[in-house]
Motif scaffolding. Structure first.
Motif, PDB file in Angstrom:
ATOM      1  N   SER A  28     -34.998 -25.983  15.165  1.00 47.30           N
ATOM      2  CA  SER A  28     -36.261 -25.655  15.816  1.00 47.30           C
ATOM      3  C   SER A  28     -36.541 -24.165  15.700  1.00 47.30           C
ATOM      4  CB  SER A  28     -36.198 -26.049  17.294  1.00 47.30           C
ATOM      5  OG  SER A  28     -35.276 -25.215  17.961  1.00 47.30           O
ATOM      6  N   ALA A  29     -37.742 -23.763  16.103  1.00 44.59           N
ATOM      7  CA  ALA A  29     -38.119 -22.345  16.059  1.00 44.59           C
ATOM      8  C   ALA A  29     -39.204 -22.078  17.092  1.00 44.59           C
ATOM      9  CB  ALA A  29     -38.625 -21.976  14.668  1.00 44.59           C
ATOM     10  N   LEU A  30     -39.266 -20.839  17.554  1.00 36.14           N
ATOM     11  CA  LEU A  30     -40.269 -20.439  18.545  1.00 36.14           C
ATOM     12  C   LEU A  30     -40.802 -19.059  18.191  1.00 36.14           C
ATOM     13  CD1 LEU A  30     -41.393 -20.832  21.645  1.00 36.14           C
ATOM     14  CD2 LEU A  30     -39.576 -19.249  22.191  1.00 36.14           C
ATOM     15  N   LEU A  31     -42.098 -18.886  18.389  1.00 33.65           N
ATOM     16  CA  LEU A  31     -42.712 -17.568  18.203  1.00 33.65           C
ATOM     17  C   LEU A  31     -43.573 -17.291  19.429  1.00 33.65           C
ATOM     18  CD1 LEU A  31     -43.416 -15.173  16.201  1.00 33.65           C
ATOM     19  CD2 LEU A  31     -45.418 -16.507  15.563  1.00 33.65           C
ATOM     20  N   HIS A  32     -43.358 -16.126  20.052  1.00 30.50           N
ATOM     21  CA  HIS A  32     -44.099 -15.829  21.271  1.00 30.50           C
ATOM     22  C   HIS A  32     -44.317 -14.327  21.355  1.00 30.50           C
ATOM     23  CE1 HIS A  32     -44.702 -17.816  25.467  1.00 30.50           C
ATOM     24  NE2 HIS A  32     -45.814 -17.475  24.884  1.00 30.50           N
ATOM     25  N   LYS A  33     -45.485 -13.932  21.831  1.00 22.31           N
ATOM     26  CA  LYS A  33     -45.857 -12.518  21.821  1.00 22.31           C
ATOM     27  C   LYS A  33     -45.420 -11.773  23.076  1.00 22.31           C
ATOM     28  CE  LYS A  33     -49.778  -9.585  20.869  1.00 22.31           C
ATOM     29  NZ  LYS A  33     -51.198  -9.519  20.543  1.00 22.31           N
ATOM     30  N   GLN A  34     -45.016 -10.541  22.883  1.00 22.65           N
ATOM     31  CA  GLN A  34     -44.708  -9.636  23.993  1.00 22.65           C
ATOM     32  C   GLN A  34     -45.571  -8.384  23.832  1.00 22.65           C
ATOM     33  OE1 GLN A  34     -40.273  -9.210  24.354  1.00 22.65           O
ATOM     34  NE2 GLN A  34     -40.240 -10.574  22.602  1.00 22.65           N
ATOM     35  N   PRO A  35     -45.613  -7.516  24.836  1.00 20.16           N
ATOM     36  CA  PRO A  35     -46.379  -6.277  24.688  1.00 20.16           C
ATOM     37  C   PRO A  35     -45.810  -5.381  23.577  1.00 20.16           C
ATOM     38  CG  PRO A  35     -45.752  -6.623  26.982  1.00 20.16           C
ATOM     39  CD  PRO A  35     -45.026  -7.650  26.182  1.00 20.16           C
ATOM     40  N   ASP A  36     -46.574  -4.375  23.200  1.00 18.84           N
ATOM     41  CA  ASP A  36     -46.168  -3.359  22.213  1.00 18.84           C
ATOM     42  C   ASP A  36     -45.985  -3.924  20.811  1.00 18.84           C
ATOM     43  OD1 ASP A  36     -45.941  -1.743  24.480  1.00 18.84           O
ATOM     44  OD2 ASP A  36     -43.744  -1.801  24.513  1.00 18.84           O
ATOM     45  N   GLY A  37     -46.690  -4.997  20.476  1.00 13.75           N
ATOM     46  CA  GLY A  37     -46.555  -5.554  19.128  1.00 13.75           C
ATOM     47  C   GLY A  37     -45.182  -6.137  18.858  1.00 13.75           C
ATOM     48  N   VAL A  38     -44.460  -6.505  19.918  1.00 18.19           N
ATOM     49  CA  VAL A  38     -43.141  -7.115  19.746  1.00 18.19           C
ATOM     50  C   VAL A  38     -43.292  -8.633  19.849  1.00 18.19           C
ATOM     51  CG1 VAL A  38     -40.797  -7.303  20.677  1.00 18.19           C
ATOM     52  CG2 VAL A  38     -41.989  -5.107  20.748  1.00 18.19           C
TER      53      VAL A  38
ATOM     54  N   ARG B 277     -34.075 -10.050  26.794  1.00 18.77           N
ATOM     55  CA  ARG B 277     -33.589 -11.359  27.223  1.00 18.77           C
ATOM     56  C   ARG B 277     -34.793 -12.130  27.741  1.00 18.77           C
ATOM     57  NH1 ARG B 277     -29.019  -9.578  31.159  1.00 18.77           N
ATOM     58  NH2 ARG B 277     -28.444 -11.759  31.284  1.00 18.77           N
ATOM     59  N   ALA B 278     -35.050 -12.079  29.049  1.00 18.05           N
ATOM     60  CA  ALA B 278     -36.202 -12.815  29.571  1.00 18.05           C
ATOM     61  C   ALA B 278     -37.496 -12.220  29.035  1.00 18.05           C
ATOM     62  CB  ALA B 278     -36.192 -12.758  31.086  1.00 18.05           C
ATOM     63  N   ILE B 279     -38.457 -13.090  28.732  1.00 24.11           N
ATOM     64  CA  ILE B 279     -39.782 -12.588  28.357  1.00 24.11           C
ATOM     65  C   ILE B 279     -40.890 -13.237  29.176  1.00 24.11           C
ATOM     66  CG2 ILE B 279     -39.193 -11.963  26.000  1.00 24.11           C
ATOM     67  CD1 ILE B 279     -40.783 -14.498  25.123  1.00 24.11           C
ATOM     68  N   CYS B 280     -40.630 -14.395  29.736  1.00 24.30           N
ATOM     69  CA  CYS B 280     -41.706 -15.176  30.300  1.00 24.30           C
ATOM     70  C   CYS B 280     -41.580 -15.180  31.816  1.00 24.30           C
ATOM     71  CB  CYS B 280     -41.524 -16.590  29.763  1.00 24.30           C
ATOM     72  SG  CYS B 280     -43.015 -17.420  29.442  1.00 24.30           S
ATOM     73  N   PHE B 281     -42.568 -14.645  32.500  1.00 20.78           N
ATOM     74  CA  PHE B 281     -42.509 -14.580  33.958  1.00 20.78           C
ATOM     75  C   PHE B 281     -43.641 -15.402  34.556  1.00 20.78           C
ATOM     76  CE2 PHE B 281     -40.167 -11.058  32.311  1.00 20.78           C
ATOM     77  CZ  PHE B 281     -39.003 -11.147  33.043  1.00 20.78           C
ATOM     78  N   ALA B 282     -43.290 -16.278  35.471  1.00 26.45           N
ATOM     79  CA  ALA B 282     -44.235 -17.254  35.999  1.00 26.45           C
ATOM     80  C   ALA B 282     -44.931 -16.720  37.249  1.00 26.45           C
ATOM     81  CB  ALA B 282     -43.502 -18.547  36.306  1.00 26.45           C
ATOM     82  N   LYS B 283     -45.950 -17.462  37.650  1.00 30.41           N
ATOM     83  CA  LYS B 283     -46.787 -17.042  38.771  1.00 30.41           C
ATOM     84  C   LYS B 283     -45.984 -16.779  40.058  1.00 30.41           C
ATOM     85  CE  LYS B 283     -50.106 -19.845  39.797  1.00 30.41           C
ATOM     86  NZ  LYS B 283     -51.401 -19.569  39.225  1.00 30.41           N
ATOM     87  N   ARG B 284     -45.133 -17.702  40.444  1.00 29.79           N
ATOM     88  CA  ARG B 284     -44.440 -17.546  41.727  1.00 29.79           C
ATOM     89  C   ARG B 284     -43.607 -16.260  41.771  1.00 29.79           C
ATOM     90  NH1 ARG B 284     -45.149 -17.093  46.540  1.00 29.79           N
ATOM     91  NH2 ARG B 284     -43.238 -16.983  47.749  1.00 29.79           N
ATOM     92  N   PRO B 285     -42.785 -16.000  40.748  1.00 34.09           N
ATOM     93  CA  PRO B 285     -42.063 -14.720  40.752  1.00 34.09           C
ATOM     94  C   PRO B 285     -43.004 -13.515  40.792  1.00 34.09           C
ATOM     95  CG  PRO B 285     -41.149 -16.186  39.117  1.00 34.09           C
ATOM     96  CD  PRO B 285     -42.330 -16.885  39.671  1.00 34.09           C
TER      97      PRO B 285
END
Ligand SMILES: Cc1cc2nc3c(=O)[nH]c(=O)nc-3n(C[C@H](O)[C@H](O)[C@H](O)COP(=O)(O)OP(=O)(O)OC[C@H]3O[C@@H](n4cnc5c(N)ncnc54)[C@H](O)[C@@H]3O)c2cc1C
Lengths: 536, 64
Positions: A238-248, A65-73
């Motif tokens: 629309s479309a989005l592509l964003h990288k996560q760890p482990d080649g996901v 679900r969530a992938i993007c974590f910001a500085k404050r958190p």
């Protein structure tokens, strides 16, 4: 290999409360071991407050679900003792590209400000995040902290009373009853607690569907956020592509409103869509596919007597802007210290009303931002599409149009302007550290400011005198004495002084500014402490 | 912040108006609409002043 999200992390175990003659009363019960419930539990347990977390499941969040974590958190997680694994495992990124139709219209660099311990963003699968939180709970348990997670426990009924809450819980071995002095439902957007208490959850449903796919691929796409408006491979959407760890890789594809969700989710329909996007020769494997409809809504009030809602249970936003889990952590950060003071009798019950005031304000800000992003990404009228496309066309050649492009306004900390806990601003200092603001980090030699603030009330003095300790009606405030000379980079001066030559800040346990003045004044700072704890 | 100017402010009003019309010559309805949209954005950015822009939106919406 079994994925972490397939492994039971807090399997059902019979608790001694089951079969006890009369219901056992706990200090705090949290419903939901999602990211918000876990963070809440850790925060309270670190402060020695007895906490039981109840979850009907026994695993971390299923799929991504969530992938993007910001500085404050991340800074909040540092205080909770689990920021480091997030940053170690997470993928950092600064660059984003915006495509319109078949062309790249522009590229941006978040250009993160120097002098912060934590990066602007990391991308990390939510299931890792939850795993690190569970690990931290285990660590606290092992050290004797009063925290417990009960998996396979489903809350089925709730009764509210003046000084406690009763819960009925279903397990594989039958049901039992519990009592709690305080109840914190963190049971997600579908919150059964909210429904059991007959509370509202109003807002806007966006009539659109998004296919969210996490794919594993060896691809040489850079670590950038790529966002497409109306691309050839997903016409009109629309479309989005964003990288996560482990080649996901996270892929979002807007599908429109009139679709058959079950059909669209089938691999034979998903794979051709992804191939059209990624190219025929890219090899990939599907880790997870879901279809979501997004909504922006919130409860009218987060506090109902002894029940305080947090996270998605209290407010829900569309994911453009990554404001869901990020804002949920700001809820727990805001609530934990207040609840502790009230439970210890060091602050009046009304301090908890400020949780409501401040976090409703935060939720409004997030809903506003997420709604605007969603309106830009998925224009709902002919004219809004026309204007949107005009912005995108102009953005390719003219810088002025780029700030208007809205593919998500990424989560930034909420400033509690107008909070009843703020004292009026008496320093001619920078706006970013006015009362209500989350303290921005500053480098201090080999260290940083935020870890020094920790999770207690602090009197931060910069080139100013003050007592080393102020005690006001049960609240102890220790001084942290700094000089602009402690930071060669000049960030301390720029972020906390501006044109002032001395400054004294009263900082809350959640690292938000409560008051600031050029000099220490005993009466005024004591008043500020009382005000920040709901006593004025 | 300045107030929106609602008194004549363009030298050569007829020339300006003709130029605006000419820009739309030969365009389809769709392309014309897109041109108008871009023009609104370009002009709004040039004005910059949020108060003047708000007043302009209100005035245009009122249509009188
Ligand atoms: C596609 C997508 C992308 C997202 N991207 C981001 C992002 O990049 N950044 C971000 O910050 N956020 C993002 N989010 C939002 C984020 O996932 C949520 O905000 C977050 O999971 C909320 O956490 P929570 O703990 O409040 O609720 P949840 O994670 O929903 O947890 C609720 C828990 O309550 C338990 N529960 C429910 N009912 C009961 C019951 N009766 N008894 C006992 N337990 C119960 C459930 O088992 C669950 O464990 C995204 C969401 C989606 C869908």
């Amino acid at each position: 290999m079994t994925k972490i999200f397939e492994t039971p992390l807090y399997a059902y175990k019979r608790s001694k409360d089951q079969g006890a003659g009369a219901p056992i009363r706990h200090k705090v019960v949290i419903i939901g071991a999602g990211p918000v419930g876990l963070a809440m539990g850790i925060d309270l347990a670190q402060e020695g407050i007895e906490t039981v977390i109840i979850d009907d499941n026994d695993k971390v969040s299923f799929g991504s679900r969530a992938i993007c974590f910001a500085k404050r958190p991340l800074e909040i997680l540092d205080r909770l003792g689990c920021g480091q694994p997030m940053v170690d495992k997470g993928v950092e990124w600064d660059v984003g590209k915006v495509f319109f139709d078949d062309r790249e219209v522009y590229k941006f660099d978040l250009l993160p400000e120097e002098g912060h311990q934590r990066p602007a963003f990391v991308n990390l699968q939510q299931y890792y995040f939850e795993e690190y939180l569970v690990n931290r709970v285990r660590e606290l348990e092992a050290a004797g902290a009063p925290i417990e997670i009960r998996g396979g426990n489903k809350v089925t009924a709730i009764g509210t009373h003046d000084d406690h809450v009763t819960l009925e819980i279903d397990t594989q071995e039958g049901s039992y009853n519990l009592e709690a002095e305080w109840l914190i439902p963190c049971d997600g957007a579908g919150s059964p607690t909210r429904k059991m208490l007959g509370l509202d959850f109003v807002g806007r449903v966006f009539e659109d569907n998004f296919l969210i796919a996490d794919v594993i691929m060896e691809a040489d796409f850079p670590t950038e956020r790529w966002f497409w408006f109306d691309p050839p491979f997903n016409k009109g959407q629309s479309a989005l592509l964003h990288k996560q760890p482990d080649g996901v890789w996270r892929i979002d594809l807007q599908l429109g409103w009139d679709i058959d969700k079950e059909e669209e989710k089938k691999p034979e329909n998903v794979i051709p869509r992804l191939k059209a996007m990624l190219g025929d020769d890219v090899q990939f494997e599907l880790e997870w596919v879901s279809i979501y409809t997004f909504q922006c809504r919130r409860m009218e009030a987060f506090r109902h007597g002894r029940v305080m809602f947090a996270g998605d249970a209290a407010h829900q936003v569309s994911p453009f802007g990554a404001r869901g889990a990020n804002s949920g952590l700001q809820d727990t950060d805001n609530l934990a210290w207040k609840l502790k003071l009230v439970m210890e009798g060091k602050a009046p019950d009304s301090l908890l009303d400020s949780y409501n005031a401040e976090r409703v304000h935060g939720a409004e800000e997030n809903i506003l931002n997420s709604s605007r992003s969603t309106d830009f990404i998925t224009p709902k009228s002919e004219m809004s599409r026309l204007l949107r496309d005009a912005v995108l066309d102009l953005s390719e050649h003219h810088e002025f149009a780029r700030p208007l492009v809205n593919s998500g306004r990424l989560s930034v900390p909420c400033t509690y302007d107008g909070s009843p806990l703020n004292s009026s601003d008496a320093l001619d200092g920078p706006a970013r550290t006015r009362p209500g603001s989350a303290c921005p980090d500053v480098p201090l030699g080999d260290d940083y400011l935020l870890p020094k603030l920790g999770g207690k009330f602090t009197l931060l003095t910069i080139d100013a005198d003050a007592p080393d300790m102020v005690e006001e009606d049960g609240i102890t405030v220790a001084r942290l004495a700094l000089s602009v000379k402690d930071d060669k980079s000049g960030a301390l001066k720029a972020r906390y002084m501006g044109d002032a030559t001395s400054a004294v800040y009263l900082i809350r346990p959640d690292q938000h500014v409560a008051a600031r003045r050029p000099n220490y004044d005993d009466n005024l700072f004591r008043a500020a402490i009382r005000r920040a704890t709901g006593k004025e | 912040m300045t107030d929106l100017i609602l008194t004549p402010n363009i030298d050569g009003a007829d020339d300006f108006y003709a130029e605006l019309l000419t820009a739309h010559d030969g365009l389809s309805k769709e392309d014309s609409d897109a041109l108008n949209a871009r023009l609104v954005l370009v002009l709004a950015n040039h004005i910059g002043d949020r108060k003047a822009i708000s007043q302009a939106i209100k005035t245009a919406k009122l249509g009188r």
